[in-house]
Every structure is written in structure tokens, then in C-alpha cells.
Design an enzyme around this catalytic site. Structure first.
Site, short mmCIF file in Angstrom:
data_model
loop_
_atom_site.label_atom_id
_atom_site.label_comp_id
_atom_site.label_asym_id
_atom_site.label_seq_id
_atom_site.Cartn_x
_atom_site.Cartn_y
_atom_site.Cartn_z
N HIS A 1 23.33 39.33 41.84
CA HIS A 1 24.47 40.26 41.84
C HIS A 1 25.66 39.70 42.63
CE1 HIS A 1 21.50 43.31 40.50
NE2 HIS A 1 20.72 42.71 41.40
N SER B 1 50.54 23.52 41.78
CA SER B 1 51.36 24.61 41.24
C SER B 1 52.82 24.18 41.25
CB SER B 1 51.17 25.86 42.10
OG SER B 1 52.27 26.73 41.93
#
Ligand code: ARG
Length: 457
Positions: free
Chosen positions: A156, A277
Site C-alpha cells: 500500500h 527544466s
């Protein structure tokens, strides 16, 4: 220039239709296999007494000359070339004269293309297996290099129990082993020779189909001509296997993306495999695994496209089947490239040992060990689970780590705790006790690495 099939037509083909129906742009890549198939067909025709020895030799020489032109990028394509099969036959006839017109005796493009795709796939899938093994080797060598590194194992996406990083990496090798198995299964089923099926009904010529099959390395011949020219399940099977490979690569990529995030910082990717970026100077982005994850959808799409194309097609050949190639080729290219970059990514992975060690030591991941300790002392597991749950609650309330609890503190939850419990509460011990086949204990993992290394040597 007239078309090879133009006899019954009064008017020439509309340019629009020519462009719309042409497959040359994408089936050109079948040329080497097309020539290979044609040479075997020539030899079969000779054996059947359809071609003389002299004709056969001349035809094979011609086919080799055509192949050389294609190899060297000097093949003169013309707009009338509808597909690679017709382009090659047209050029053959230009080079060797009317004899070239005998090549297509007892053959149709329908069985020819079914043959070509199978020949092409045999080579492509062998290469794919090589690419898978390259990634497996990269994973194995990282596993071996980090046999001492313990990390949090997750369920999980919550920290669950400590495991070896090597065990985690080997999980992907197991997936890739099954992927290879699926490719081999598909290969075995598609290795059947369709030539001699003609357009749909079979052939009038006394050709020995098993001889053609032997020449081309097929284990068998197709048993039903209608099926042989219209079957594409082998391509679907391959694309299903390719989809599963992408699914595995996508999960691996997702983990690399997570693990390189500032939230995890488990590993670093090589600079050469990341991008920056245009606006934010600090960014180092994991574009490569993101693209592998992204391309997974595209491969699934190709699988669905071909399944849909085949659905409801009446027997036997229909032109719809020409749509098999772009999907199949793009899926092969995409998976091959994704395997290649993934292997490089894994090779260049830098593991942040300290971060992993810290992460493995926190988060109450030893709670199960504590519960199992009580079980060994005779407490039923359900009760042990409850007692341990209370201990975890206590740790959360008092902001304590499980392994810092004293024996007295532990005994306030259960009398069964003895001095030896303190040995149980170590991350290393937790890993070492998972000593059954398939567990994360170091000796198990090391043994599995050895077996896999030997298999890949
Ligand atoms: N280009 C065609 C294909 O890829 C070859 C077979 C053409 N057959 C035909 N009957 N038009 O399927």
C-alpha cells in the site's frame, strides 16, 4: 508504369487510392525477409519442376541483386509500388527480364505477407530476448553490488517490513524471466510455414511445402490455407507479451521516479539520463523512466487496435489485415528502445545507502517480528498481533521507536517477553529470518542471484 495486377482494369488507379492503400512506407522493413522467402519459394518451384535449374539460379541472383540495392539504399522505388512485395517483384523483372514474372507462380501476396511477418518476428523476438537479458544482467549486477543494503519493503506504499534492496531488484528479474518465457511460447506457435496457401484455397502446383519449411527453419507447415492467410493471432500474442513487458518496465520506472524524488531520495539517476527544466534551475527530472511509463499506454493501444481489427473479419484475407504492421512494428520498436534505456538507467543507478538504512530502521517495521516472537513463545498469533498493536500504539503516542523499548517496558505489555527479545528487534535479524525459498534472507537472495547469473552467462 503499369501495375502487376492491372490486366482486368480499364482505368488507372486514382492517386488518392494509391496513397491510401499503399503499405510501402511501413512494410519496407520486411524486404530482407521477403527476399529470403522468395529464394526459398524459387527452390521449391525448381523441385516441383516448375522452374529449371538455370532459371532458378538466375532468379536467385536477381533477387540478391535487388536485395543489395535495398541494403545500400539505392533501390529505385516508384509511386506504383503498392507494397514491398510488389516493389521487389517489379524490380526483379526489370533486372532479369520476363523470367522475373515466374517468381509469383503458386503464390499470393496473402501467403507471402503471412510468411514475411513470421520470418521478421522470429528475428525481432530473438533480438528482444537479448535486450531483456541486458536489463536482467544490469539488475543482477546492482543486486550483487548491494547485497548488504536493507530497505523498507512496502505494501500500500506504506512501510511494511525490511527487505534487501537486492531482493527488490530481483523481483523484476523474475518478471523479465516470465516475459522471456512468453516470447518463447509465442515464437514456438508462430514458427509455422504458410507458403503454399495461395490466396486462400491452396495451390495447383505440386510443391513440397515441408521442403520450403525446412529451407526456412520452420518446424511445421500450416494445415489450413484459409486460416493461414487470415490468421494474425500470432501477432496479437506477441503484442500481448510486449504489453506485459511494458507493464513491468512501467512499474520499474514508477519506482525509479518515486525513489529519486526528494521525498524518498533512495537512489540517484545518472545526469546523462535526466533532463533539466527550462524555467526552474534546480530541477533534475526523471524524463526517461517517465517516458517508458508513458509509452506503455501506446503499446497497450496497439494490442487493442489489432484485436479490434481482427474482430468480426470474415475469412479469409481482407485488406484490413494490412493494419497489423504499423501496430506490430511500433510496439516492437517501442519495447526494444524502452528495454535498452531501462538497462542503461539501472546500470547507472547510484544507491544512497545511508538513506535506505535510515528508512529501513524506522516506521515500526519490526512489529511483525515482535508478534512472531510471542508466537514462538506459545502465544496464539491473533493475541500476539493485538499485544504488538498496543505496543505500536504506545510508541506512536510517546514518539518512540519500537527498537528503543526496554525489556521492562515490553514486559508491561506481556509477561512472555524475555531478554532474547532484544535480538529480535534488529532490522538485520528480521531480514535473515526470512530464510525460506523466496524469502529476503541474504543467503537465499545470493543463491538466486547465482542461479540467474549462471542462466544468463
Ligand atoms: N500489403 C498487403 C498486406 O500487408 C499485402 C497483401 C495484399 N493482398 C491483397 N490481396 N491485396 O496485407
Amino acid at each position: 508504369m503499369t501495375k502487376l495486377w492491372s490486366g482486368r482494369f480499364r482505368d488507372r488507379t486514382d492517386r488518392l487510392v494509391e496513397a491510401f492503400t499503399s503499405s510501402l512506407a511501413f512494410d519496407r522493413r520486411l524486404y530482407a525477409h521477403d527476399v529470403q522467402g522468395s529464394i526459398a519459394h524459387c527452390k521449391t518451384l525448381k523441385r516441383a519442376g516448375v522452374l529449371t535449374s538455370r532459371e532458378t539460379a538466375e532468379m536467385i541472383r536477381g533477387l540478391e541483386a535487388v536485395k543489395a540495392e535495398l541494403d545500400e539504399g539505392r533501390f529505385p522505388f516508384v509511386p506504383e509500388d503498392e507494397d514491398i512485395h510488389m516493389a521487389i517483384e517489379r524490380r526483379l523483372t526489370e533486372l532479369i527480364g520476363p523470367l522475373g514474372g515466374k517468381l509469383h507462380t503458386g503464390r499470393s501476396r496473402n501467403d507471402q505477407v503471412a510468411l514475411d511477418i513470421r520470418l521478421y518476428l522470429r528475428d525481432a523476438l530473438k533480438a528482444m530476448t537479448g535486450r531483456i537479458e541486458e536489463l536482467e544482467r544490469a539488475l543482477l549486477s546492482q543486486a550483487r553490488a548491494h547485497l548488504d543494503v536493507i530497505m523498507p519493503g512496502y505494501t500500500h506504499l506504506q512501510r511494511a517490513q525490511p527487505v534487501l534492496l537486492a531482493h527488490h531488484l530481483l523481483a523484476y528479474v523474475e518478471m523479465l524471466e516470465r516475459d522471456k518465457g512468453r516470447i518463447n511460447d509465442a515464437l514456438a506457435r508462430l514458427n509455422v510455414m504458410p507458403l503454399g496457401s495461395g490466396a486462400l484455397a491452396g495451390t495447383n502446383y505440386p510443391i513440397d511445402r515441408r521442403y520450403t519449411a525446412r529451407l526456412l527453419g520452420f518446424t511445421d507447415v500450416t494445415e489450413n490455407s484459409l486460416d493461414a492467410v487470415s490468421d494474425r493471432d500470432f501477432a496479437i500474442e506477441v503484442m500481448a507479451a510486449l504489453s506485459l513487458i511494458m507493464m513491468h518496465l512501467s512499474r520499474l520506472s514508477e519506482e525509479l521516479i518515486l525513489w529519486t524524488s526528494q521525498e524518498f531520495q533512495f537512489v540517484d539517476l545518472p545526469d546523462a539520463f535526466c533532463t533539466g527544466s527550462s524555467m526552474m534551475p534546480q530541477k533534475k527530472n526523471p524524463d526517461v523512466p517517465e517516458l517508458v511509463r508513458g509509452k506503455t499506454g501506446r503499446v497497450y493501444g496497439h494490442l487493442l487496435a489489432l484485436l479490434t481489427t481482427l474482430k468480426g473479419l470474415p475469412l479469409s484475407y481482407n485488406r484490413d489485415l494490412q493494419e497489423d504492421k504499423e501496430a506490430l512494428f511500433d510496439a516492437l520498436d517501442t519495447v526494444s528502445a524502452s528495454l535498452e534505456v531501462s538497462a542503461e538507467l539501472i546500470k547507472g543507478l547510484k544507491v544512497n545507502r545511508d538513506t535506505l538504512k535510515r528508512a529501513a530502521a524506522s516506521g515500526a517495521m519490526l512489529a511483525t517480528e515482535l508478534a512472531d516472537y510471542l508466537v514462538f513463545k506459545g502465544v496464539p498469533f491473533r493475541e500476539a498481533h493485538t499485544v504488538t498493536g498496543r505496543i505500536v500504539r504506545f510508541c506512536l503516542d510517546h514518539q518512540r521507536d519500537l527498537e528503543t523499548l526496554t525489556l521492562d517496558e515490553l514486559r508491561s505489555f506481556s509477561e512472555r517477553f524475555d531478554k532474547d527479545v532484544l535480538d529480535v528487534l534488529t532490522v538485520e535479524g528480521a531480514v535473515e529470518r526470512k530464510a525460506q525459498i523466496g524469502g529476503t534472507a541474504r543467503k537465499r537472495v545470493e543463491a538466486r542471484i547465482k542461479v540467474l547469473e549462471r542462466a544468463l552467462a
